[in-house]
Structures are given as structure tokens and as C-alpha cells.
Design a protein around this motif. Structure first.
Motif, PDB file in Angstrom:
ATOM      1  N   VAL A 119       0.925  -0.981  -0.007  1.00  0.00           N
ATOM      2  CA  VAL A 119       0.144   0.015   0.087  1.00  0.00           C
ATOM      3  C   VAL A 119       0.914   1.146  -0.070  1.00  0.00           C
ATOM      4  O   VAL A 119       0.544   2.221  -0.708  1.00  0.00           O
ATOM      5  CB  VAL A 119      -0.980   0.158   1.137  1.00  0.00           C
ATOM      6  CG1 VAL A 119      -1.551   1.313   1.364  1.00  0.00           C
ATOM      7  CG2 VAL A 119      -2.117  -1.169   0.947  1.00  0.00           C
ATOM      8  N   VAL A 120       1.779   1.385   0.832  1.00  0.00           N
ATOM      9  CA  VAL A 120       2.828   2.526   1.081  1.00  0.00           C
ATOM     10  C   VAL A 120       3.502   2.516  -0.432  1.00  0.00           C
ATOM     11  O   VAL A 120       3.944   3.752  -0.661  1.00  0.00           O
ATOM     12  CB  VAL A 120       3.607   2.281   2.033  1.00  0.00           C
ATOM     13  CG1 VAL A 120       4.911   3.415   2.133  1.00  0.00           C
ATOM     14  CG2 VAL A 120       3.099   2.310   3.330  1.00  0.00           C
ATOM     15  N   ASP A 121       3.981   1.562  -1.158  1.00  0.00           N
ATOM     16  CA  ASP A 121       4.832   1.740  -2.284  1.00  0.00           C
ATOM     17  C   ASP A 121       3.924   2.478  -3.307  1.00  0.00           C
ATOM     18  O   ASP A 121       4.769   3.198  -3.886  1.00  0.00           O
ATOM     19  CB  ASP A 121       4.801   0.118  -2.868  1.00  0.00           C
ATOM     20  CG  ASP A 121       5.693   0.051  -4.023  1.00  0.00           C
ATOM     21  OD1 ASP A 121       6.773   1.085  -4.171  1.00  0.00           O
ATOM     22  OD2 ASP A 121       5.549  -0.420  -4.990  1.00  0.00           O
ATOM     23  N   GLN A 122       2.521   2.262  -3.379  1.00  0.00           N
ATOM     24  CA  GLN A 122       1.770   3.112  -4.419  1.00  0.00           C
ATOM     25  C   GLN A 122       0.795   3.644  -3.675  1.00  0.00           C
ATOM     26  O   GLN A 122      -0.493   3.831  -4.326  1.00  0.00           O
ATOM     27  CB  GLN A 122       1.485   2.241  -5.488  1.00  0.00           C
ATOM     28  CG  GLN A 122       2.591   1.708  -6.482  1.00  0.00           C
ATOM     29  CD  GLN A 122       2.062   1.180  -7.534  1.00  0.00           C
ATOM     30  OE1 GLN A 122       1.508  -0.144  -7.614  1.00  0.00           O
ATOM     31  NE2 GLN A 122       2.316   1.442  -9.032  1.00  0.00           N
ATOM     32  N   GLN A 123       0.911   4.576  -2.605  1.00  0.00           N
ATOM     33  CA  GLN A 123      -0.127   4.788  -1.903  1.00  0.00           C
ATOM     34  C   GLN A 123      -1.052   5.922  -2.560  1.00  0.00           C
ATOM     35  O   GLN A 123      -2.185   5.900  -2.352  1.00  0.00           O
ATOM     36  CB  GLN A 123       0.543   5.703  -0.554  1.00  0.00           C
ATOM     37  CG  GLN A 123      -0.433   6.071   0.633  1.00  0.00           C
ATOM     38  CD  GLN A 123       0.282   6.764   1.845  1.00  0.00           C
ATOM     39  OE1 GLN A 123       0.582   5.936   2.579  1.00  0.00           O
ATOM     40  NE2 GLN A 123       0.250   7.839   2.080  1.00  0.00           N
ATOM     41  N   ASP A 124      -0.571   6.858  -3.345  1.00  0.00           N
ATOM     42  CA  ASP A 124      -1.435   7.882  -4.053  1.00  0.00           C
ATOM     43  C   ASP A 124      -2.396   7.170  -4.900  1.00  0.00           C
ATOM     44  O   ASP A 124      -3.657   7.397  -4.994  1.00  0.00           O
ATOM     45  CB  ASP A 124      -0.605   8.776  -4.765  1.00  0.00           C
ATOM     46  CG  ASP A 124       0.076   9.952  -4.061  1.00  0.00           C
ATOM     47  OD1 ASP A 124      -0.299   9.864  -2.692  1.00  0.00           O
ATOM     48  OD2 ASP A 124       1.030  10.604  -4.392  1.00  0.00           O
ATOM     49  N   LEU A 125      -1.918   5.916  -5.647  1.00  0.00           N
ATOM     50  CA  LEU A 125      -2.636   5.204  -6.422  1.00  0.00           C
ATOM     51  C   LEU A 125      -3.707   4.352  -5.853  1.00  0.00           C
ATOM     52  O   LEU A 125      -5.179   4.269  -6.280  1.00  0.00           O
ATOM     53  CB  LEU A 125      -1.900   4.150  -7.401  1.00  0.00           C
ATOM     54  CG  LEU A 125      -1.040   5.158  -8.407  1.00  0.00           C
ATOM     55  CD1 LEU A 125      -0.505   4.004  -9.320  1.00  0.00           C
ATOM     56  CD2 LEU A 125      -2.077   5.963  -9.372  1.00  0.00           C
ATOM     57  N   MET A 126      -3.237   3.934  -4.639  1.00  0.00           N
ATOM     58  CA  MET A 126      -4.151   3.251  -3.720  1.00  0.00           C
ATOM     59  C   MET A 126      -5.407   3.987  -3.426  1.00  0.00           C
ATOM     60  O   MET A 126      -6.530   3.776  -3.173  1.00  0.00           O
ATOM     61  CB  MET A 126      -3.578   2.634  -2.511  1.00  0.00           C
ATOM     62  CG  MET A 126      -2.407   1.466  -2.985  1.00  0.00           C
ATOM     63  SD  MET A 126      -3.295  -0.004  -3.928  1.00  0.00           S
ATOM     64  CE  MET A 126      -2.001  -0.910  -4.287  1.00  0.00           C
TER      65      MET A 126
END
Length: 208
Positions: A119-126
Motif C-alpha cells: 500500500v505504501v509503495d503506491q499509496q497515491d494510487l491506492m
């Protein structure tokens, strides 16, 4: 201990609107659209993503973008696809404890901590994905995560509905809550992962 398994195609991450196989020109257009969308997100943020603007920047028709991806959520699914497939492969067929070869309880804890990183890796997209309707939000990756946890929890807590427990474990690991915990409460990623492990252990450890 569970061995690796292959889930039905319907449980794997969909790239909305993508036919299989693709024509060469269609594949080029798809890649161009994804690259433009990724660049726009980097410059303006995920919440400013507009399919109309993506179409203009990619020099393709707006109808092409909508037919290809359906809506903004469909485009976001495509943007997270590559890293999501790597994550899926890791917990379905990778080395233990995340993958097969460890006990079910250990795999549950490993999955939840790995999910925090995901989740943190692509937080904005999530965060963007979570703005969709429940019908959209709980399909794709969520459905796969839920199926995976349900299978593991059925081994360690057979007397309780594992589907409910899977939802209960996934609920606190949504992007909006993790973002709030980091930005407003000052929690580190490691602290969130430690909390996820504690929650997993509370639900999976044998009761006296």
C-alpha cells in the motif's frame, strides 16, 4: 502446509478493457496512455488524474481511453498492474513465510506486513482506488487478498467464518487509514506493520 495455488482468472487483477491478445497498434496506444498517466500523476498528484487530459497529452481520442479503461479506476488498475502482479506472485508461489511452505498463521502475519509495504509503495494510487464505489473498491486486488486470507484462516480458525475474519484483517490496512496514521499520528511504516502482526497473532493463535 499449503502449496502454491493458481486462482481462477476472475480473481486476478484485471486490466479493465484490455482484450487478449492485443493488436500491435492497440498495445502501443495502451502503453502510451499509461506512460502519460503515470507522468501526470508524478507532476500533479493522483487526485488530479483526468481521462480527458490524459487523452489530449497522449494524442489519442477520448473515446479510445474510455473504451480501453472504462473509467478512471480502470486506468488506475492498469497503472498498478505490474507491481501488483509481482506482489501476487510472491504470496501465492514465492518463498515462505509469505509464500507456501510456512504454517497458515505465520503466512497470515507475513501477508499483512507485506500488504502494508504494498500500500505504501503506491499509496497515491491506492488512495484513488478507494474513492470508487464499494463494487469497484472490493474487486480486483481486494478480492484476491480476501480469497487468500480466507483459505489460510479456514485452517487456523475453522469454527469462525473465515470470510468475515479476512475482511476484519484487511479493514485497517486501507490506504486512507495508513495515510492518516503516518501523516497525522506520526506512525512509522514499521510501527504499522508491527500492529498488523499483533492483530494477525490475536486472530490466529490457538485459544486455551
Amino acid at each position: 502446509m499449503q502449496r502454491g495455488y493458481a486462482l481462477p482468472v476472475s480473481h486476478q487483477l484485471p486490466i479493465v478493457g484490455q482484450p487478449q491478445p492485443e493488436r500491435a497498434d492497440a498495445a502501443r496506444n495502451r502503453q502510451k496512455i499509461i506512460q502519460v498517466a503515470a507522468r501526470m500523476i508524478e507532476l500533479k498528484g493522483a487526485d488530479q488524474l483526468s481521462l480527458d487530459e490524459v487523452a489530449r497529452e497522449a494524442c489519442v481520442g477520448v473515446g479510445t481511453v474510455y473504451r480501453r479503461f472504462g473509467d478512471r479506476t480502470g486506468l488506475v488498475f492498469a497503472l498498478i498492474d505490474e507491481r501488483e502482479r509481482v506482489f501476487q506472485e510472491a504470496f501465492m508461489n514465492g518463498p515462505p513465510p509469505l509464500g507456501p511452505g510456512a504454517g497458515a498463521a505465520e503466512r497470515v502475519a507475513a501477508f499483512l506486513t507485506a500488504l502494508v509495504d504494498r500500500v505504501v509503495d503506491q499509496q497515491d494510487l491506492m488512495l484513488l482506488l478507494e474513492l470508487g464505489s464499494p463494487k469497484v473498491r472490493f474487486r480486483g486486488p481486494y478480492r484476491l487478498y480476501h480469497t487468500h486470507l480466507t483459505r489460510l484462516l479456514a485452517e487456523v480458525r475453522p469454527a469462525v467464518d473465515p470470510r468475515f475474519l479476512a475482511d476484519a484483517l484487511l479493514a485497517p490496512l486501507n490506504a486512507h487509514l495508513i495515510s492518516y496514521q503516518r501523516d497525522e499520528r506520526g506512525l512509522t511504516v514499521e510501527a504499522i506493520k508491527a500492529g498488523a502482526r499483533t492483530l494477525a497473532q490475536a486472530l490466529t493463535q490457538p485459544r486455551a
